[in-house]
Motif scaffolding. Structure first.
Motif, mmCIF file in Angstrom:
data_model
loop_
_atom_site.group_PDB
_atom_site.id
_atom_site.type_symbol
_atom_site.label_atom_id
_atom_site.label_comp_id
_atom_site.label_asym_id
_atom_site.label_seq_id
_atom_site.Cartn_x
_atom_site.Cartn_y
_atom_site.Cartn_z
ATOM 1 N N ALA A 153 -10.519 45.411 107.742
ATOM 2 C CA ALA A 153 -9.246 46.131 107.625
ATOM 3 C C ALA A 153 -9.343 47.475 108.342
ATOM 4 C CB ALA A 153 -8.877 46.354 106.165
ATOM 5 N N TRP A 154 -8.298 47.805 109.104
ATOM 6 C CA TRP A 154 -8.190 49.114 109.766
ATOM 7 C C TRP A 154 -7.406 50.058 108.875
ATOM 8 C CZ3 TRP A 154 -10.698 50.450 114.062
ATOM 9 C CH2 TRP A 154 -11.103 49.462 114.958
ATOM 10 N N SER A 155 -7.771 51.343 108.904
ATOM 11 C CA SER A 155 -6.888 52.346 108.311
ATOM 12 C C SER A 155 -5.652 52.453 109.192
ATOM 13 C CB SER A 155 -7.608 53.694 108.208
ATOM 14 O OG SER A 155 -8.020 54.130 109.491
ATOM 15 N N ALA A 156 -4.529 52.942 108.640
ATOM 16 C CA ALA A 156 -3.247 52.918 109.351
ATOM 17 C C ALA A 156 -3.297 53.709 110.661
ATOM 18 C CB ALA A 156 -2.143 53.456 108.447
ATOM 19 N N ASP A 157 -4.113 54.740 110.722
ATOM 20 C CA ASP A 157 -4.191 55.521 111.964
ATOM 21 C C ASP A 157 -5.183 54.916 112.953
ATOM 22 O OD1 ASP A 157 -6.593 56.046 110.736
ATOM 23 O OD2 ASP A 157 -6.374 58.229 110.720
ATOM 24 N N CYS B 101 -4.302 44.846 98.422
ATOM 25 C CA CYS B 101 -3.569 45.483 99.528
ATOM 26 C C CYS B 101 -3.274 46.917 99.132
ATOM 27 C CB CYS B 101 -2.282 44.709 99.838
ATOM 28 S SG CYS B 101 -1.012 44.852 98.570
ATOM 29 N N ALA B 102 -2.805 47.709 100.106
ATOM 30 C CA ALA B 102 -2.354 49.063 99.787
ATOM 31 C C ALA B 102 -1.135 48.952 98.888
ATOM 32 C CB ALA B 102 -2.000 49.801 101.062
ATOM 33 N N ASP B 103 -0.954 49.920 97.999
ATOM 34 C CA ASP B 103 0.275 49.943 97.204
ATOM 35 C C ASP B 103 1.407 50.475 98.080
ATOM 36 O OD1 ASP B 103 2.060 49.785 95.116
ATOM 37 O OD2 ASP B 103 0.994 51.167 93.793
ATOM 38 N N GLY B 104 2.634 50.418 97.570
ATOM 39 C CA GLY B 104 3.783 50.881 98.337
ATOM 40 C C GLY B 104 3.739 52.368 98.648
ATOM 41 N N GLY B 105 3.222 53.176 97.735
ATOM 42 C CA GLY B 105 3.157 54.622 97.934
ATOM 43 C C GLY B 105 2.025 55.011 98.864
ATOM 44 N N PRO B 106 1.879 56.326 99.124
ATOM 45 C CA PRO B 106 0.846 56.774 100.076
ATOM 46 C C PRO B 106 -0.589 56.527 99.595
ATOM 47 C CG PRO B 106 1.968 58.651 99.067
ATOM 48 C CD PRO B 106 2.727 57.429 98.666
ATOM 49 N N ALA B 107 -0.809 56.553 98.280
ATOM 50 C CA ALA B 107 -2.168 56.367 97.777
ATOM 51 C C ALA B 107 -2.180 55.192 96.807
ATOM 52 C CB ALA B 107 -2.655 57.630 97.073
ATOM 53 N N GLY B 108 -3.335 54.577 96.657
ATOM 54 C CA GLY B 108 -3.475 53.521 95.665
ATOM 55 C C GLY B 108 -3.407 52.125 96.258
ATOM 56 N N PHE B 109 -3.797 51.170 95.405
ATOM 57 C CA PHE B 109 -3.911 49.772 95.815
ATOM 58 C C PHE B 109 -3.235 48.867 94.798
ATOM 59 C CE2 PHE B 109 -7.666 52.052 97.302
ATOM 60 C CZ PHE B 109 -7.707 51.705 98.640
ATOM 61 N N LEU B 110 -3.011 47.620 95.237
ATOM 62 C CA LEU B 110 -2.617 46.548 94.319
ATOM 63 C C LEU B 110 -3.717 45.508 94.353
ATOM 64 C CD1 LEU B 110 1.097 45.994 95.452
ATOM 65 C CD2 LEU B 110 0.278 47.374 93.509
ATOM 66 N N SER C 148 2.715 44.558 99.704
ATOM 67 C CA SER C 148 3.582 45.691 99.394
ATOM 68 C C SER C 148 4.228 46.166 100.677
ATOM 69 C CB SER C 148 2.775 46.842 98.784
ATOM 70 O OG SER C 148 2.076 47.534 99.801
ATOM 71 N N HIS C 149 5.206 47.068 100.532
ATOM 72 C CA HIS C 149 5.813 47.689 101.696
ATOM 73 C C HIS C 149 5.964 49.176 101.400
ATOM 74 C CE1 HIS C 149 8.932 48.823 104.631
ATOM 75 N NE2 HIS C 149 8.297 47.938 105.381
ATOM 76 N N ALA C 150 5.956 49.976 102.475
ATOM 77 C CA ALA C 150 6.028 51.436 102.310
ATOM 78 C C ALA C 150 7.298 51.855 101.574
ATOM 79 C CB ALA C 150 5.946 52.117 103.674
ATOM 80 N N SER C 151 8.315 51.009 101.570
ATOM 81 C CA SER C 151 9.536 51.330 100.828
ATOM 82 C C SER C 151 9.315 51.281 99.325
ATOM 83 C CB SER C 151 10.632 50.337 101.219
ATOM 84 O OG SER C 151 10.190 49.023 100.952
ATOM 85 N N GLY C 152 8.163 50.787 98.907
ATOM 86 C CA GLY C 152 7.833 50.779 97.490
ATOM 87 C C GLY C 152 7.763 49.399 96.863
ATOM 88 N N HIS C 153 8.231 48.384 97.573
ATOM 89 C CA HIS C 153 8.204 47.038 97.006
ATOM 90 C C HIS C 153 6.776 46.555 96.757
ATOM 91 C CE1 HIS C 153 12.433 46.479 97.541
ATOM 92 N NE2 HIS C 153 12.359 46.734 98.852
ATOM 93 N N ARG C 154 6.648 45.861 95.642
ATOM 94 C CA ARG C 154 5.375 45.188 95.349
ATOM 95 C C ARG C 154 5.659 43.704 95.144
ATOM 96 N NH1 ARG C 154 3.881 49.290 90.413
ATOM 97 N NH2 ARG C 154 2.566 50.752 91.570
ATOM 98 N N ALA D 95 -10.154 43.382 101.831
ATOM 99 C CA ALA D 95 -10.387 44.788 102.129
ATOM 100 C C ALA D 95 -9.058 45.446 102.465
ATOM 101 C CB ALA D 95 -11.358 44.928 103.300
ATOM 102 N N ALA D 96 -8.904 46.718 102.080
ATOM 103 C CA ALA D 96 -7.639 47.414 102.345
ATOM 104 C C ALA D 96 -7.872 48.918 102.333
ATOM 105 C CB ALA D 96 -6.594 47.040 101.291
ATOM 106 N N TRP D 97 -6.902 49.637 102.900
ATOM 107 C CA TRP D 97 -6.891 51.105 102.890
ATOM 108 C C TRP D 97 -5.620 51.572 102.206
ATOM 109 C CZ3 TRP D 97 -10.662 54.164 105.347
ATOM 110 C CH2 TRP D 97 -11.611 53.443 106.099
ATOM 111 N N THR D 98 -5.689 52.747 101.583
ATOM 112 C CA THR D 98 -4.443 53.351 101.112
ATOM 113 C C THR D 98 -3.591 53.678 102.332
ATOM 114 O OG1 THR D 98 -5.549 55.511 101.129
ATOM 115 C CG2 THR D 98 -5.433 54.343 99.023
ATOM 116 N N ARG D 99 -2.267 53.796 102.146
ATOM 117 C CA ARG D 99 -1.386 54.043 103.283
ATOM 118 C C ARG D 99 -1.672 55.379 103.958
ATOM 119 N NH1 ARG D 99 2.488 50.223 103.933
ATOM 120 N NH2 ARG D 99 2.581 48.795 102.166
ATOM 121 N N ASP D 100 -2.199 56.365 103.217
ATOM 122 C CA ASP D 100 -2.549 57.647 103.848
ATOM 123 C C ASP D 100 -3.899 57.580 104.561
ATOM 124 O OD1 ASP D 100 -4.470 57.777 101.857
ATOM 125 O OD2 ASP D 100 -3.430 59.292 100.672
ATOM 126 N N GLY D 101 -4.579 56.463 104.459
ATOM 127 C CA GLY D 101 -5.809 56.246 105.218
ATOM 128 C C GLY D 101 -7.034 56.977 104.695
#
Lengths: 326, 341
Positions: free
Chosen positions: B316-320, B67-76, B109-115, B27-33
């Motif tokens: 999984a928790w959303s980022a907020d 998992c969440a993708d590196g960007g604000p929206a989307g998954f891997l 992934s990481h918020a810097s964009g790495h996958r 389970a995962a959330w997009t980085r923007d939650g």
């Protein structure tokens, strides 16, 4: 050994290089049996797969950190079996092909060690394919060849078209010296009926032991490096505490040499049979169904391994009996 | 029954749930939650926003990692069909890479964009454009994957230890953290100083990177499948016991200190833990389907979902920290909102 209906049966295919494992696998998969299998292979070769799922893996054997030097398991299988159990489409069975030089112990021990594997799957049988033409040479030059026979529940004596009937009889006798309890199927181009290979319930020990011929026969290979099998029978009930203490100490001391142990035990005042089995030092036991009607309960114990001392094992086992009535 | 109904109150009043009939593997959330996703054993993803769930076909087989993708929206996502996918918040699928018969078992992934994706013994680092930047070899199959908090390093667990790689390093020589045995899951502390693995022998092993100190945490009746550091880094929450086991990582711990045990008493195995991203609170799922929130300081327990919907297999928790996503082995998925009305 519980809830077998919920658990997916797993068949392990072993055999020396060139013995005909892949041919047998192809036969199983291409036969019109209406069932669906997941197949775990090491090298994805010429498998004729339509309906089945093939998983490619590297055999990854590791030691458990439990102080037991011969306790090795297949880490890749733990992951793959766990992953397969998450799929929605369940399988009728799982086939695991091992590499030609593989020692079967880590595969078998994986089914003793990992809770997740035990919960969802059961080891149905170890099937070993041997090449009739080259068996004696292999036994002479590689310890893996005899271990693969020792671990087998079912042996496919393949390439029968290349040997004469007297040669075949001699081969069977040689196999019996190593493992008296496996079922042997003669075959040419791995032509064996699937019903003789899959869903055998070979770990249903009663069946194994009931089919074991010559139970009390003397054994001539009891004091050398060859793998041999021995069986013992006890008439009086077995005291569980005495048995656990004895078998525990025995496997701890000689578990590297004792490849497999299987037994059906009659505990005092117990209407059900207690089934015991071990691979090297890893042991487990559970109650199974009651003794057959009309049959006199008697305990049987089988060892397959090297350097087995028959008188010592017999004395040890018989000493686990409850005291005779005065 | 009133007890059970009460245990479901949060799910009923603040959640949406649905039965998908296939094992929830991650389970995962997009980085923007905004959007959540559950990966399912039938190869689909169950995406959800506030309005409800919808299915997206992703893998031919089982979806194994998410998992969440590196960007604000989307998954891997990774699957046993050998495909490594980017999935947009709207459910559009882009294949990043295809690995044939090998399973894609771990993604990060990481918020810097790495996958990152682990396929057998190989770790692939891939950028947002889909270009493979590194292909890193390991001595055996990778069993756990995590970036550090800054995205500078990535840790891969395997037999006999963990390999730490600098993502941007020109020379690819890992720092090896060695400990004999099979490591099956991995977590990295928020301060980047501690790496902990779960092991086949129902124990944890840890390394303090600054000092090289080893840590061993044992006593579990079952394998730990899930480990999560609290936001403050003071506690490591773990599954594998009939309570939520929290090891103290402050004041000289965890060695020589007993763990805190919460939410026990039912004799049911804890199967998943997820620490809250803001507060020192942990969500825990159990083998009977029960989900609770446990406040670490006060040790208060708040039931979230009642038993009866299958063993909890994903949390999984959303980022907020406003929303919790739950998944079970039998295919139930739910998202629950904890924000003030």
């Amino acid at each position: 050994m519980t809830e077998t209906s919920q658990q997916v049966p797993v068949t392990v295919l072993t055999g020396y290089l060139g013995a005909g494992k892949t041919t047998l696998l192809n036969r199983i998969l291409s036969e019109n049996h209406g069932k669906r299998y997941a197949v775990v292979v090491n090298e994805f070769g010429e498998l004729g797969v339509d309906n089945d799922l093939v998983v490619d893996t590297d055999e990854e054997v590791f030691e458990m950190n439990n102080g037991c030097i011969c306790c090795t398991v297949r880490g890749d299988l733990i992951r793959i079996l766990g992953g397969l159990m998450k799929r929605r489409d369940k399988f009728d069975g799982i086939l695991i092909e091992t590499t030609g030089l593989a020692d079967p112990a880590p595969v078998a021990q994986t089914f003793f060690v990992d809770e997740g594997v035990r919960e969802k799957t059961r080891l149905d049988a170890i099937v070993t394919v041997v090449d009739a033409k080259n068996l004696l040479a292999r036994l002479a030059d590689s310890p893996e060849a005899s271990e693969q026979i020792a671990f087998a529940d079912v042996i496919v004596l393949n390439k029968m078209d290349l040997v004469s009937e007297p040669e075949a009889a001699a081969l069977e006798a040689r196999i019996r010296e190593i493992n008296r309890f496996a079922r042997i199927h003669r075959a040419t181009r791995a032509g064996v009926a699937i019903a003789d290979l899959l869903d055998q319930g070979a770990f249903d020990l009663t069946r194994v032991l009931d089919h074991a011929p010559n139970f009390l026969e003397d054994d001539s290979h009891s004091h050398n490096e060859d793998v041999a099998s021995m069986s013992f029978e006890a008439e009086r009930p077995i005291d569980p505490e005495k048995f656990n203490a004895w078998i525990g100490a025995l496997l701890a001391a000689q578990g590297q040499d004792i490849l497999r142990t299987k037994g059906i035990l009659h505990y005092p005042g117990e209407s059900r049979r207690f089934a015991f089995q071990a691979v090297h030092m890893m042991a487990e036991g559970d109650f199974i169904g009651p003794w057959p009607k009309g049959a006199k309960p008697a305990s049987k114990l089988v060892f397959i391994g090297r350097n087995l001392n028959r008188p010592q094992l017999r004395r040890g086992f018989l000493a686990c009996q409850v005291d005779a009535a005065p | 029954m009133s007890g059970l109904r009460q245990a479901d109150r949060l799910l009923e009043e603040r959640g949406i749930g649905e039965d998908f009939g296939a094992f929830v593997t991650a389970a995962a959330w997009t980085r923007d939650g905004l959007v959540s996703a559950c990966a399912l054993g039938d190869g689909t993803l169950a995406l959800a926003d506030r309005g409800g769930f919808r299915r997206v076909a992703a893998h031919d087989g089982a979806a194994l990692a998410l998992c969440a993708d590196g960007g604000p929206a989307g998954f891997l996502s990774g699957g046993d069909d050998g495909r490594f996918l980017a999935v947009s918040a709207a459910g559009e699928i882009t294949e990043i890479a295809r690995f044939g018969m090998k399973w894609v078992e771990h993604v990060a992934s990481h918020a810097s964009g790495h996958r990152a994706a682990a396929i057998g013994k190989k770790l692939y680092l891939i950028d947002q454009a889909g270009q493979t930047q590194k292909q890193l070899d390991h001595p055996s199959s990778i069993t756990g994957l995590a970036f550090d908090a800054k995205g500078k390093r990535i840790a891969a667990a395997h037999y006999n230890g963990v390999s730490l790689w600098f993502v941007a390093s020109k020379s690819d020589n890992p720092r090896r953290l060695e400990w004999k045995g099979s490591h099956t899951a991995l977590a990295w502390s928020p301060d980047n100083d501690v790496v902990v693995t779960a092991m086949q022998e129902n124990a944890l092993h840890g390394w303090r990177l600054s000092s090289g100190e080893h840590m061993r945490m044992s006593g579990y009746p079952a394998k730990t499948q899930s480990l999560s550091f609290s936001r403050s880094g003071k506690f490591l929450a773990t599954s594998g016991a009939e309570t939520v086991v929290l090891w103290p990582f402050s004041g000289g711990g965890p060695m020589g200190k007993p763990p805190l045990e919460l939410a026990g008493g039912d004799g049911v195995l804890c199967t998943r833990v997820a620490c809250h991203p803001v507060h020192d609170t942990v969500a825990a799922g159990f083998a009977d389907g029960l989900v609770v929130l446990a406040d670490i300081a006060s040790e208060r327990i708040l039931p979230v979902a009642a038993p009866g919907r299958g063993a909890v297999s994903a949390l999984a928790w959303s980022a907020d920290g406003a929303n919790l996503l739950i998944g079970t082995e039998t295919g139930f998925a739910a998202r629950i909102n904890f924000s003030k009305h």
